[in-house]
Design an enzyme around this catalytic site. Structure first.
Site, PDB file in Angstrom:
ATOM      1  N   LYS A 259       0.874  -1.191   0.000  1.00 35.28           N
ATOM      2  CA  LYS A 259       0.000   0.000   0.000  1.00 35.28           C
ATOM      3  C   LYS A 259       0.896   1.222   0.000  1.00 35.28           C
ATOM      4  O   LYS A 259       1.681   1.436   0.926  1.00 35.28           O
ATOM      5  CB  LYS A 259      -0.902  -0.004   1.243  1.00 35.28           C
ATOM      6  CG  LYS A 259      -1.640   1.330   1.482  1.00 35.28           C
ATOM      7  CD  LYS A 259      -2.576   1.291   2.705  1.00 35.28           C
ATOM      8  CE  LYS A 259      -3.156   2.678   3.005  1.00 35.28           C
ATOM      9  NZ  LYS A 259      -4.035   2.698   4.190  1.00 35.28           N
TER      10      LYS A 259
ATOM     11  N   ASP B 245      -2.682  10.324   3.263  1.00 36.33           N
ATOM     12  CA  ASP B 245      -4.072   9.899   3.447  1.00 36.33           C
ATOM     13  C   ASP B 245      -4.824  10.946   4.269  1.00 36.33           C
ATOM     14  O   ASP B 245      -4.741  10.970   5.492  1.00 36.33           O
ATOM     15  CB  ASP B 245      -4.097   8.532   4.159  1.00 36.33           C
ATOM     16  CG  ASP B 245      -5.524   7.999   4.334  1.00 36.33           C
ATOM     17  OD1 ASP B 245      -6.454   8.575   3.734  1.00 36.33           O
ATOM     18  OD2 ASP B 245      -5.693   6.995   5.067  1.00 36.33           O
TER      19      ASP B 245
ATOM     20  N   LYS C  47     -10.391  12.887   7.597  1.00 30.82           N
ATOM     21  CA  LYS C  47      -9.914  12.571   8.947  1.00 30.82           C
ATOM     22  C   LYS C  47      -9.912  13.829   9.805  1.00 30.82           C
ATOM     23  O   LYS C  47      -9.782  14.938   9.277  1.00 30.82           O
ATOM     24  CB  LYS C  47      -8.461  12.066   8.869  1.00 30.82           C
ATOM     25  CG  LYS C  47      -8.288  10.672   8.305  1.00 30.82           C
ATOM     26  CD  LYS C  47      -6.808  10.298   8.287  1.00 30.82           C
ATOM     27  CE  LYS C  47      -6.576   8.913   7.714  1.00 30.82           C
ATOM     28  NZ  LYS C  47      -7.153   7.829   8.516  1.00 30.82           N
TER      29      LYS C  47
ATOM     30  N   ASP D 297       1.590   6.535   5.335  1.00 30.64           N
ATOM     31  CA  ASP D 297       0.617   5.579   4.817  1.00 30.64           C
ATOM     32  C   ASP D 297       1.135   4.851   3.566  1.00 30.64           C
ATOM     33  O   ASP D 297       0.416   4.052   2.971  1.00 30.64           O
ATOM     34  CB  ASP D 297      -0.709   6.298   4.534  1.00 30.64           C
ATOM     35  CG  ASP D 297      -1.919   5.407   4.799  1.00 30.64           C
ATOM     36  OD1 ASP D 297      -1.770   4.407   5.521  1.00 30.64           O
ATOM     37  OD2 ASP D 297      -2.991   5.726   4.259  1.00 30.64           O
TER      38      ASP D 297
ATOM     39  N   ASP E 104     -12.106   6.840   3.458  1.00 32.27           N
ATOM     40  CA  ASP E 104     -10.889   6.671   4.253  1.00 32.27           C
ATOM     41  C   ASP E 104     -10.432   5.211   4.277  1.00 32.27           C
ATOM     42  O   ASP E 104      -9.326   4.909   4.716  1.00 32.27           O
ATOM     43  CB  ASP E 104     -11.145   7.185   5.682  1.00 32.27           C
ATOM     44  CG  ASP E 104      -9.858   7.480   6.434  1.00 32.27           C
ATOM     45  OD1 ASP E 104      -8.781   7.454   5.801  1.00 32.27           O
ATOM     46  OD2 ASP E 104      -9.938   7.732   7.651  1.00 32.27           O
TER      47      ASP E 104
ATOM     48  N   GLU F 183      -9.274   3.518   1.976  1.00 37.69           N
ATOM     49  CA  GLU F 183      -8.730   3.558   0.607  1.00 37.69           C
ATOM     50  C   GLU F 183      -7.634   2.534   0.372  1.00 37.69           C
ATOM     51  O   GLU F 183      -7.395   2.129  -0.763  1.00 37.69           O
ATOM     52  CB  GLU F 183      -8.198   4.972   0.308  1.00 37.69           C
ATOM     53  CG  GLU F 183      -6.784   5.275   0.795  1.00 37.69           C
ATOM     54  CD  GLU F 183      -6.586   5.200   2.308  1.00 37.69           C
ATOM     55  OE1 GLU F 183      -7.595   5.304   3.041  1.00 37.69           O
ATOM     56  OE2 GLU F 183      -5.435   5.011   2.754  1.00 37.69           O
TER      57      GLU F 183
ATOM     58  N   ARG G  29      -7.425  -0.631   1.165  1.00 35.04           N
ATOM     59  CA  ARG G  29      -7.928  -1.904   0.642  1.00 35.04           C
ATOM     60  C   ARG G  29      -8.359  -1.766  -0.815  1.00 35.04           C
ATOM     61  O   ARG G  29      -8.332  -2.734  -1.571  1.00 35.04           O
ATOM     62  CB  ARG G  29      -9.064  -2.417   1.542  1.00 35.04           C
ATOM     63  CG  ARG G  29     -10.255  -1.506   1.604  1.00 35.04           C
ATOM     64  CD  ARG G  29     -11.154  -1.815   2.794  1.00 35.04           C
ATOM     65  NE  ARG G  29     -10.640  -1.243   4.035  1.00 35.04           N
ATOM     66  CZ  ARG G  29     -11.232  -1.362   5.219  1.00 35.04           C
ATOM     67  NH1 ARG G  29     -12.368  -2.031   5.326  1.00 35.04           N
ATOM     68  NH2 ARG G  29     -10.701  -0.808   6.290  1.00 35.04           N
TER      69      ARG G  29
HETATM   70  N1  BES Z   1      -4.276   4.791   6.801  1.00 34.96           N
HETATM   71  C1  BES Z   1      -5.382   4.490   7.604  1.00 34.96           C
HETATM   72  C2  BES Z   1      -5.055   3.512   8.728  1.00 34.96           C
HETATM   73  C3  BES Z   1      -4.080   3.972   9.780  1.00 34.96           C
HETATM   74  C4  BES Z   1      -4.544   4.393  11.008  1.00 34.96           C
HETATM   75  C5  BES Z   1      -2.728   3.922   9.569  1.00 34.96           C
HETATM   76  C6  BES Z   1      -3.659   4.789  11.988  1.00 34.96           C
HETATM   77  C7  BES Z   1      -1.858   4.324  10.543  1.00 34.96           C
HETATM   78  C8  BES Z   1      -2.328   4.737  11.755  1.00 34.96           C
HETATM   79  C9  BES Z   1      -6.479   3.844   6.763  1.00 34.96           C
HETATM   80  O1  BES Z   1      -6.528   4.244   5.446  1.00 34.96           O
HETATM   81  C10 BES Z   1      -7.777   4.221   7.397  1.00 34.96           C
HETATM   82  O2  BES Z   1      -8.038   5.369   7.516  1.00 34.96           O
HETATM   83  N2  BES Z   1      -8.554   3.223   7.804  1.00 34.96           N
HETATM   84  C11 BES Z   1      -9.801   3.473   8.442  1.00 34.96           C
HETATM   85  C12 BES Z   1     -10.767   2.433   7.957  1.00 34.96           C
HETATM   86  C13 BES Z   1     -12.194   2.704   8.344  1.00 34.96           C
HETATM   87  C14 BES Z   1     -12.693   3.921   7.619  1.00 34.96           C
HETATM   88  C15 BES Z   1     -13.029   1.511   8.005  1.00 34.96           C
HETATM   89  C16 BES Z   1      -9.625   3.374   9.963  1.00 34.96           C
HETATM   90  O3  BES Z   1      -8.816   2.547  10.399  1.00 34.96           O
HETATM   91  O4  BES Z   1     -10.227   4.146  10.669  1.00 34.96           O
HETATM   92 ZN    ZN Z   2      -4.688   4.849   4.630  1.00 39.20          ZN
HETATM   93 ZN    ZN Z   3      -7.608   6.006   5.096  1.00 39.32          ZN
END
Ligand code: BES
Ligand code: ZN
Ligand code: ZN
Length: 504
Positions: free
Chosen positions: A271, A276, A283, A294, A353, A355, A357
């Protein structure tokens, strides 16, 4: 940092700082019991130099504890640093890697630029892996993420000698040492990529850095962008990219050594979100600056490919990294959108968010089209994984026990830490959509790391697959005595060991 392996008497080495390691042989559980300390060397001059202080009880020899002696008697070195390894009954090469790092991080702020570290010569630790972990730990500790500071005093160590016993099997130790250098430097290469701010390291620049590295080490590298995504019908990857003025990069690195069997072909998928924001599902601003990391999964794959090219295992490897910037804009993808992934599956976007996956869905599918037979992906994928495991263990998921057992062995060698989480089909209901084949979130907050893995699983079919959620471990929130705060470069070493475990 220049590194060399040196087979000479440690006592005769004129250096700014000589480093030796001590263990505590005491089996007492009482914290106040007097330790039974021993330096892990067969050179009596070293033991003699440290004798008084080792018997004084002032130094306990606990893991990563340090003791500095100036003008040690009988030694040519200006200083002797003893680093503790803790109880001898528990000591491992992973402790040694850290302890070697402690010596380097002790030296850097004291303007000590030259170091000689004595590899432990004892039945407690094997010499080859010991020599390798010393140089790995030292290289990792030498890294500081301060390249953008104008007051940066070049605090890097100039030269490191790793001192081996004269009676050692020279060829074997030289090989182990050279491996350690490659692994340490490759992990630091990953860390330098992950440390770059989002305005510098756009997807295009990540592709350029990968291509530069590939040229240096003799890997094939292809970097594609928007047109290729459309041509391949990578609707999920494109959906994320479309909100940014920065074009995406699909980075494909190929390692095909002569004499490698036609199978397996290992696929390393990363990834590579260079920033992000969350997109339209934006966010909160607090902590958002961190989201430059990210792309840590892609960074790890690119660093691992560097090491693989230099270590030359006899197995084919292809890395596919999907890099994009996740932005909110008039052209961004939106909640409610339905997009078609390269595999033909339709995805209802519930949250922009989620993204990572999306881009991985197409990366995983494309890798199989390129002939990959075994998949491993790494992604800073979910906050839920950090909630579950904190920042010590990364999450690991697998649909295949054989691939997973290779992985467990690899992690034993690397010292990186992982905890297995479920990807059982019972969780699949959580990503069912009324509107499309699947949706890109798990519906509720619960089991977020697993529902993200379930989404990825939709794109791997029967192919043996390992998924690493490195959200909690790719960035060190606090400095360690052996490592700077910032990008960790985890899991580069494990990825490389996993690949090597398939070498024929
Ligand atoms: N890049 C984030 C995940 C992340 C969180 C990385 C903290 C490093 C530290 C990812 O893209 C994300 O935002 N995931 C969301 C998914 C949710 C919207 C289902 C999350 O984990 O909140
Ligand atoms: Zn991310
Ligand atoms: Zn994200």
């Amino acid at each position: 940092m220049k590194t060399e392996l040196n087979f000479s008497d440690a006592a005769a080495i004129a250096t700014e700082l000589l480093v030796a390691f001590a263990v505590d042989h005491s089996t007492s559980k009482d914290k106040d019991a007097k330790p039974e300390l021993a330096l892990l060397t067969t050179e009596s001059a070293l033991t003699t130099a440290a004798q008084d202080v080792l018997t004084s009880g002032e130094f306990k020899g606990s893991a990563n504890e340090t003791l500095l002696l100036h003008s040690p008697s009988g030694l040519q070195a200006k200083r002797l640093l003893v680093v503790g390894l803790g109880k001898s009954s528990k000591v491992t090469v992973n402790d040694l890697r850290k302890a070697a790092g402690v010596a380097v991080r002790f030296s850097k702020p004291r303007a000590i630029r030259e170091l000689a570290i004595v590899i432990p010569n004892s039945e407690l630790l094997p010499l080859g892996p010991g020599g390798r972990s010393v140089v790995e730990g030292a290289l990792l500790a030498d890294f500081d993420p301060d390249t953008y500071r104008s007051d940066r005093k070049d605090q890097s160590i100039d030269s490191l000698s790793v001192i081996a016993p004269q009676k050692a099997d020279k060829a074997a130790l030289e090989t182990a040492f050279a491996e350690g250098v490659i692994l340490g430097e490759s992990q630091n290469f990953t860390r330098s990529l992950v440390n770059e701010p989002g305005n510098v390291l756009t997807p295009t620049v990540l592709g350029e850095r990968a291509a530069e590295m590939a040229k240096e080490v003799g890997l094939k590298c292809e970097v594609y962008s928007t047109e290729k995504l459309h041509e391949l019908k990578m609707g999920a990857f494109w959906a994320v990219s479309q909100g940014s003025v920065q074009p995406p990069a699909l980075i494909v690195l190929t390692y095909e050594p002569e004499g490698a069997p036609s199978e397996p072909v290992l696929g390393l998928i990363g990834k590579g979100i260079t920033f992000d924001t969350g997109g339209i599902s934006i966010k909160p601003s607090e902590g958002m600056e961190k989201m430059k990391y990210d792309m840590g999964g892609a960074g790890a794959m690119i660093g691992a490919m560097r090491a693989i090219a230099l270590l030359k295992p006899k197995v084919k490897v292809i890395s596919v990294c999907c890099s994009a910037e996740n932005m909110p804009s008039g052209s961004a993808y939106k909640p409610g959108d339905v997009v078609t992934a390269m595999s033909g599956k339709t995805i209802e976007v519930m949250n922009t968010d989620a993204e990572g996956r999306m881009v991985l869905a197409d990366g995983l599918h494309y890798a199989q089209q390129l002939g990959v037979t075994h998949l491993i992906d790494a992604a800073t994928l979910t906050g839920a994984c950090v909630v579950a495991l904190g920042m010590i263990n990364a999450g690991v998921f697998s649909n295949n026990e054989e691939a997973y057992s290779h992985f467990v062995e690899a992690a034993k060698i690397s010292g990186d830490r992982f905890w297995r989480l479920p990807e059982e089909d019972d969780y699949r209901d959580q990503i069912k959509s009324q509107i499309a084949d699947i949706m890109n979130t798990g519906g509720s907050r619960w089991g977020g790391a697993t529902t993200a893995a379930m989404f990825l699983k939709e794109f791997v079919g029967e192919t043996p697959w390992i998924h690493l959620d490195i959200a909690g471990v790719a960035w060190l929130e606090e400095q360690k005595p052996w490592m700077a705060k910032g990008p960790s470069g985890t899991p580069v070493r494990t990825l490389v060991e996993w690949v090597r475990s398939y070498s024929s």
